[in-house]
Structures are given as C-alpha cells and as structure tokens.
Enzyme design. Structure first.
Site, PDB file in Angstrom:
ATOM      1  N   HIS A 145       0.791  -1.240   0.000  1.00 20.73           N
ATOM      2  CA  HIS A 145       0.000   0.000   0.000  1.00 20.73           C
ATOM      3  C   HIS A 145       0.823   1.289   0.000  1.00 20.73           C
ATOM      4  O   HIS A 145       0.397   2.302  -0.540  1.00 20.73           O
ATOM      5  CB  HIS A 145      -1.017  -0.009   1.144  1.00 20.73           C
ATOM      6  CG  HIS A 145      -0.431   0.240   2.492  1.00 20.73           C
ATOM      7  ND1 HIS A 145       0.198  -0.742   3.220  1.00 20.73           N
ATOM      8  CD2 HIS A 145      -0.351   1.355   3.248  1.00 20.73           C
ATOM      9  CE1 HIS A 145       0.610  -0.246   4.362  1.00 20.73           C
ATOM     10  NE2 HIS A 145       0.302   1.029   4.407  1.00 20.73           N
ATOM     11  N   ASP A 146       1.997   1.278   0.597  1.00 19.40           N
ATOM     12  CA  ASP A 146       2.796   2.513   0.670  1.00 19.40           C
ATOM     13  C   ASP A 146       3.887   2.574  -0.387  1.00 19.40           C
ATOM     14  O   ASP A 146       4.805   3.388  -0.279  1.00 19.40           O
ATOM     15  CB  ASP A 146       3.427   2.648   2.068  1.00 19.40           C
ATOM     16  CG  ASP A 146       2.637   3.606   2.944  1.00 19.40           C
ATOM     17  OD1 ASP A 146       1.812   4.375   2.409  1.00 19.40           O
ATOM     18  OD2 ASP A 146       2.846   3.586   4.177  1.00 19.40           O
TER      19      ASP A 146
ATOM     20  N   LYS B 178       5.475   5.740  -1.837  1.00 19.80           N
ATOM     21  CA  LYS B 178       6.467   6.543  -1.097  1.00 19.80           C
ATOM     22  C   LYS B 178       7.862   6.407  -1.698  1.00 19.80           C
ATOM     23  O   LYS B 178       8.726   7.238  -1.452  1.00 19.80           O
ATOM     24  CB  LYS B 178       6.488   6.126   0.369  1.00 19.80           C
ATOM     25  CG  LYS B 178       5.301   6.668   1.138  1.00 19.80           C
ATOM     26  CD  LYS B 178       5.469   6.427   2.617  1.00 19.80           C
ATOM     27  CE  LYS B 178       4.319   7.048   3.384  1.00 19.80           C
ATOM     28  NZ  LYS B 178       4.303   6.614   4.779  1.00 19.80           N
TER      29      LYS B 178
ATOM     30  N   HIS C 177       1.285  10.130  -2.513  1.00 21.10           N
ATOM     31  CA  HIS C 177       1.789   8.745  -2.558  1.00 21.10           C
ATOM     32  C   HIS C 177       0.738   7.670  -2.868  1.00 21.10           C
ATOM     33  O   HIS C 177       1.077   6.679  -3.514  1.00 21.10           O
ATOM     34  CB  HIS C 177       2.651   8.403  -1.326  1.00 21.10           C
ATOM     35  CG  HIS C 177       1.893   8.012  -0.104  1.00 21.10           C
ATOM     36  ND1 HIS C 177       1.509   8.911   0.846  1.00 21.10           N
ATOM     37  CD2 HIS C 177       1.435   6.799   0.322  1.00 21.10           C
ATOM     38  CE1 HIS C 177       0.869   8.274   1.802  1.00 21.10           C
ATOM     39  NE2 HIS C 177       0.812   6.999   1.517  1.00 21.10           N
TER      40      HIS C 177
ATOM     41  N   HIS D 222      -6.128   4.144   1.287  1.00 21.46           N
ATOM     42  CA  HIS D 222      -5.749   3.908   2.686  1.00 21.46           C
ATOM     43  C   HIS D 222      -5.565   5.182   3.514  1.00 21.46           C
ATOM     44  O   HIS D 222      -5.340   5.114   4.714  1.00 21.46           O
ATOM     45  CB  HIS D 222      -4.512   2.998   2.787  1.00 21.46           C
ATOM     46  CG  HIS D 222      -3.217   3.637   2.394  1.00 21.46           C
ATOM     47  ND1 HIS D 222      -2.783   3.719   1.094  1.00 21.46           N
ATOM     48  CD2 HIS D 222      -2.246   4.234   3.129  1.00 21.46           C
ATOM     49  CE1 HIS D 222      -1.615   4.319   1.048  1.00 21.46           C
ATOM     50  NE2 HIS D 222      -1.259   4.645   2.285  1.00 21.46           N
ATOM     51  N   HIS D 223      -5.689   6.364   2.872  1.00 19.37           N
ATOM     52  CA  HIS D 223      -5.676   7.623   3.646  1.00 19.37           C
ATOM     53  C   HIS D 223      -7.006   8.361   3.556  1.00 19.37           C
ATOM     54  O   HIS D 223      -7.098   9.526   3.940  1.00 19.37           O
ATOM     55  CB  HIS D 223      -4.542   8.539   3.175  1.00 19.37           C
ATOM     56  CG  HIS D 223      -3.202   8.099   3.671  1.00 19.37           C
ATOM     57  ND1 HIS D 223      -2.759   8.339   4.954  1.00 19.37           N
ATOM     58  CD2 HIS D 223      -2.224   7.390   3.068  1.00 19.37           C
ATOM     59  CE1 HIS D 223      -1.552   7.809   5.107  1.00 19.37           C
ATOM     60  NE2 HIS D 223      -1.197   7.220   3.977  1.00 19.37           N
TER      61      HIS D 223
ATOM     62  N   ASP E 254      -3.542   1.310   8.686  1.00 18.44           N
ATOM     63  CA  ASP E 254      -2.488   2.292   8.417  1.00 18.44           C
ATOM     64  C   ASP E 254      -2.251   3.217   9.616  1.00 18.44           C
ATOM     65  O   ASP E 254      -1.112   3.518   9.963  1.00 18.44           O
ATOM     66  CB  ASP E 254      -2.859   3.114   7.176  1.00 18.44           C
ATOM     67  CG  ASP E 254      -1.682   3.948   6.708  1.00 18.44           C
ATOM     68  OD1 ASP E 254      -0.691   3.358   6.239  1.00 18.44           O
ATOM     69  OD2 ASP E 254      -1.730   5.184   6.854  1.00 18.44           O
TER      70      ASP E 254
HETATM   71 FE   LIG Z   1       0.347   5.732   3.252  1.00 14.20          FE
END
Ligand SMILES: [Fe+2]
Length: 329
Positions: free
Chosen positions: A185-186, A189, A214, A239-240, A268
């Site tokens: 998921h990240d 970044k 991101h 996810h944010h 998260d």
């Molecule tokens: Fe994230």
C-alpha cells in the site's frame, strides 16, 4: 560484535543447496569457534540433518554478509518449510516473518515488477499458511504485536491486517489480494524524496502536498508493473481516505470508500502509531487504540473500528492500561 547470525536448523530442507555456508558453534576447551558444517554449494543431505537431530543441535550460524542469500533460500523453499509439521509452529512463523521482512526491504529499495510479483506470490503463500495452520494466527500475532523495526514493522502490520480481514470473514483469493495490497500500500512513497519522508521538523505545505500524492503514485507503480490487481489498487489508493471525507487523495467518504479501503485506513493509522517514528515514541497496541478512538473519532467506519478493538484486545499482554483508559463507551 559477532560476524555470524544464528539460524534455525529446522529451516534447512534436505536435498537442497542453501546458497551460503552454514556453521556450527563448537566449544573447544575454553574457546568457542565457528566450524563449517555445510558449504553453500553442497547439497544439504539427510545424514547431515539426522546428525543435528542426534546431537540435539537446533541452532546453526551463517555469516552476516550472507543474510540475503539465506532469506532468498527461505523464500524459494517457503511452501515446503512452512508446511513441514516437524518444525514447531513458532519457528515456522519466525521463518515467514523473516522472509517477508527481507522481501519488503527489497521492494522498497527497488519497486519494479519483479519485486512486486515476488510480493504477490509471497502474500498468497502467507495466506495459505495462515488458513492451513490454525495455530499460526496466535503465533504470528505474538511476533507482530511486539515488533517495532521499520521493515519488520510493516510486515507485522500486514500480518495484523490480514488476520483481521480473515476475522471479518474475507476468504480465499479476496484474503490473498488483501494481504498483497496491505504489503504494497505505501509503495508510492518510493517516488518521494527521503529528505521529505524522514524530515524531523514540521513539513512545509509543498512537502505535505507531495506526501499526499503517494497513494496515486502507488497505483501508477502497480499499473506500470502490469499485474492484474483489483483490491490492491483500492487499498493503495484509499488507505488515507477518512470516513468523514477529511482524508486524501480524493476526500471521498462513508460508503464511497470500499470495505478493503476502510480496513486499510484503520491498519495504516495503527501502523503509524505503533511504529518507531523520528518525531514520536512508538505506542503500545492498547495506547494506540485509545488514541485512535479519542483523537480520530470520525476517521474510521465505527463498526469496523469496534471489531478491530475486539480483535486486537486479547493480544496485548504487556500493554499497560491506565484506570482512565476506556475503549468501549
Ligand atoms: Fe500511506
């Protein structure tokens, strides 16, 4: 400091080449010395394994510089090792965790399709392991909840997320896609400068705007990798997003956010609070849940969040609860 790392002898499969030299720690009079037991390019034969069992030796050693080779070995023999019931479940869980950590490290250093594919394969195998071995759930959570280092932490959180999703009733391929999505998921970044990601002071408006990119950068990376993803995109993209619409990148709310996106949001935030960060101390699981409830009341789907508290609650044996800490109102 020692140049050698301990490994578990049960992680070695007979009739395979380990790829790195393996040593025994021998006590010779008052001295301890590492003695070569099996060369990396030699097949690890059954008599070598039997000898270890006979001598009751469970701990072998590899050179520190060979750690990567050893994890590659574990990854390619993963299915066989984790389904070997002669190995105690806690040891197999350690192997899963160690191999996953190495994989996530590679993924964030080099997020190309090869490593994304490896992650997918690994996630599918990890879910098979969880589904097959009922006891793995407890064992994996035991490690996951007490793990604070960066890469191991993200693996731990992926494990917690997957086990929570299973608890919610996700099955088969849905669960496998969820696990892959949480591991990836990240990934966006990796397209943001580490100067911004690791900055200790307050972020400028521009830097914060960059960070908010991101999720979409992550989807771009997954699309570039050309892998057929579904839930993985949603988890990466949403996810944010907060339940009340105050999140990013699109500020969508309530039922506009898909269930896997809602779960990923909870995981998260839990991840961020329980990880060691440059600007704040890691919180214990219970303290993290209290903070989520008190300071972010509208960020999560309430029902899902309550279920997460119920799911995680029993697994915080060392967490200190203050008298005024109340989660269920
Ligand atoms: Fe994230």
């Amino acid at each position: 400091m020692s140049d050698y790392l301990p490994i578990n002898s049960s992680s070695l499969r007979t009739d395979t080449k380990i790829g790195c030299d393996v040593y025994l720690l021998m006590k010779i009079t008052t001295d301890s010395r590492y003695v070569l037991y099996c060369k990396g390019e030699t097949v690890f034969e059954n008599d070598k394994r039997e000898k270890l069992i006979e001598e009751n030796i469970s701990r072998l050693f590899i050179k520190k510089e060979d750690q990567r080779k050893y994890y590659e070995y574990l990854e390619s023999n993963f299915q066989y090792i984790v389904s070997d019931t002669r190995i105690p479940i806690d040891e197999r869980t350690q192997i899963v965790h160690g191999a996953a950590t190495n994989l996530v490290k590679d993924l964030f250093i080099d997020p190309r399709s090869e490593n994304i594919n490896r992650t997918k394969t690994f996630a599918y195998n990890m879910v098979d392991f969880i589904l097959k071995e009922g006891n793995a759930v407890h064992s994996l959570l035991k490690i996951a909840i007490h793990e604070y280092h960066t890469y191991t932490h993200s693996v731990s959180v992926a494990a917690i997320g997957t086990l929570f999703a299973k608890d919610l009733g996700l099955k088969g391929n849905d669960l496998k896609r969820f696990c892959t999505g949480i591991l990836l998921h990240d990934i966006g970044k990796t397209k943001i400068s580490t100067d911004i990601l690791n900055k200790k002071g307050k972020l400028t408006k521009e830097e914060f705007a960059k960070i908010r990119e991101h999720p979409e950068l992550g989807v771009e990376i997954l699309k570039e990798a050309g892998i057929d993803f579904k839930d993985e995109y949603i988890i990466t993209l949403q996810h944010h997003e907060n339940y009340d619409g105050s999140g990013y990148p699109h500020g969508i709310k309530k039922e506009e956010i898909l269930t896997c996106g809602k779960i990923a949001r909870i995981i998260d935030v839990y991840d961020a609070l329980t990880a060691n960060r440059s600007y704040a101390e890691a919180k214990r699981p219970f303290a993290a849940l209290v903070e989520m409830k008190n300071n972010m009341p509208n960020c999560f789907d309430e029902e899902l969040f309550k279920k997460f508290i119920r799911f995680l609650g029993p697994y915080d044996p060392r967490g200190k609860r203050r008298k005024d800490d109340k989660l269920h109102s």
